[in-house]
Design a protein around this motif. Structure first.
Motif, PDB file in Angstrom:
ATOM      1  N   THR A  63      -1.452  -5.243  -2.459  1.00  0.00           N
ATOM      2  CA  THR A  63      -0.790  -5.848  -1.304  1.00  0.00           C
ATOM      3  C   THR A  63      -1.390  -7.220  -0.980  1.00  0.00           C
TER       4      THR A  63
ATOM      5  N   SER B 262      -6.943   1.488  11.785  1.00  0.00           N
ATOM      6  CA  SER B 262      -5.859   1.816  10.843  1.00  0.00           C
ATOM      7  C   SER B 262      -5.240   3.178  11.128  1.00  0.00           C
TER       8      SER B 262
ATOM      9  N   THR C 265      -1.792  -5.334   8.014  1.00  0.00           N
ATOM     10  CA  THR C 265      -0.802  -5.324   6.952  1.00  0.00           C
ATOM     11  C   THR C 265      -0.314  -3.904   6.767  1.00  0.00           C
TER      12      THR C 265
ATOM     13  N   ARG D 174      -3.607   0.217  -4.029  1.00  0.00           N
ATOM     14  CA  ARG D 174      -2.381  -0.361  -3.477  1.00  0.00           C
ATOM     15  C   ARG D 174      -2.695  -1.423  -2.414  1.00  0.00           C
ATOM     16  N   PHE D 175      -3.792  -1.232  -1.691  1.00  0.00           N
ATOM     17  CA  PHE D 175      -4.239  -2.246  -0.726  1.00  0.00           C
ATOM     18  C   PHE D 175      -4.582  -3.545  -1.452  1.00  0.00           C
TER      19      PHE D 175
ATOM     20  N   ILE E 264      -2.591  -1.115   8.456  1.00  0.00           N
ATOM     21  CA  ILE E 264      -3.989  -1.231   8.059  1.00  0.00           C
ATOM     22  C   ILE E 264      -4.613  -2.483   8.677  1.00  0.00           C
TER      23      ILE E 264
ATOM     24  N   PHE F 276     -12.006  -4.061   5.770  1.00  0.00           N
ATOM     25  CA  PHE F 276     -10.803  -3.370   6.228  1.00  0.00           C
ATOM     26  C   PHE F 276     -11.153  -1.960   6.663  1.00  0.00           C
TER      27      PHE F 276
ATOM     28  N   TYR G 248      -7.486  -5.293   8.872  1.00  0.00           N
ATOM     29  CA  TYR G 248      -8.416  -5.959   7.951  1.00  0.00           C
ATOM     30  C   TYR G 248      -8.724  -7.364   8.430  1.00  0.00           C
TER      31      TYR G 248
ATOM     32  N   PHE H  41      -6.604   2.494  -2.013  1.00  0.00           N
ATOM     33  CA  PHE H  41      -7.321   1.217  -2.123  1.00  0.00           C
ATOM     34  C   PHE H  41      -6.704   0.341  -3.218  1.00  0.00           C
TER      35      PHE H  41
ATOM     36  N   VAL I 243       0.623  -0.860   4.203  1.00  0.00           N
ATOM     37  CA  VAL I 243       0.432  -0.329   2.856  1.00  0.00           C
ATOM     38  C   VAL I 243       0.948   1.104   2.839  1.00  0.00           C
TER      39      VAL I 243
END
Length: 256
Positions: A81, A59, A3, A77-78, A10, A51, A12, A75, A5
């Motif tokens: 998301t 990442s 994904t 913001r992760f 990133i 992740f 995961y 983190f 971010v």
């Protein structure tokens, strides 16, 4: 899975299909696969997210050196998301630093239910006179070898000296990640521990030399709702060294 971010790709993965979410924050220099056994302890009951932090595993690396607060901001913001509103956080080593930072904040965009810290970093060790002397000596030599004329005269000697400095994690890291690591190890989070209100399980190897058992005992003393489980004969990766005992502790705590 991947994904994006903040423009970073990133890596995961998610296992389990429970109603409650658990997120694993990794130790320095590892990749998310190292924690498959940790996720496997509880994935029959919980949805578990693993992740790679920026600069770890698969990442993207940060565009500049980040301190622990910057990783904590990322983190948050992760989690947004992935639309995670509430989760139990498990942190190993460096991941524990990030969790301590987050738990001590007044306002984050998700709720931390419980916390599990495994051989967590965050306590700055007291340095002996010899260690302080060696640090001063290292800084002096570093200034000397960074002089271009000196390097031109003794390139092989200086490259050999540089290759032997710091821990294996430090030597294996990129220049940006080395700066991140230096900022982390030079920050003591002891004063933040009393601000942690969540129920906290501490799991430690009694032979850990990276984050000694004394750190775990100090965390148990400073974090109000905490308990320490010690795995005898284990080092910094206690969950890999005594997997069956670790699993029993986890399943008991998570009521699996």
């Amino acid at each position: 899975m991947n994904t994006e971010v903040d423009g970073y790709n990133i890596c995961y993965k998610i296992t389990g299909e429970g109603d409650e979410t658990v997120v694993i924050l990794q130790g320095w220099g590892t990749d998310l696969g190292v924690y498959d056994s940790v996720a496997g302890c509880i994935s029959d009951k919980y949805k578990v997210i693993q992740f790679d932090l920026p600069g770890f595993g698969g990442s993207d690396e940060p565009g500049e050196a980040w301190n622990v607060d910057a990783f904590a901001d990322f983190f948050c913001r992760f989690m947004q998301t992935l639309d995670v509103k509430k989760a139990t956080l498990i942190g190993h080593s460096y991941g524990g630093r990030i969790i301590i930072k987050l738990a001590a904040r007044d306002d984050i965009p998700f709720e931390i239910k419980n916390i599990v810290l495994i051989d967590s970093a965050g306590i700055m060790p007291k340095r002996s006179f010899k260690q302080k002397f060696n640090i001063r000596k290292y800084k002096l030599i570093k200034k000397i070898v960074n002089v271009k004329l000196i390097y031109a005269l003794f390139p092989e000697l200086i490259d050999d000296w540089r290759s032997r400095q710091g821990s294996a994690d430090y030597r294996n890291a990129s220049p940006i990640m080395r700066q991140c690591m230096v900022m982390a190890v030079n920050e003591d989070l002891t004063e933040l521990l009393p601000y942690i209100k969540q129920d906290t399980l501490l799991i430690w190897g009694d032979k850990d030399t990276a984050t000694p058992i004394s750190d775990g005992r100090l965390m148990e003393e400073r974090i109000k709702n905490s308990g320490l489980c010690v795995l005898e004969g284990c080092g910094h990766f206690s969950f890999l060294e005594k997997p069956s005992q670790f699993k029993s502790i986890m399943r008991s705590y998570f009521e699996c």
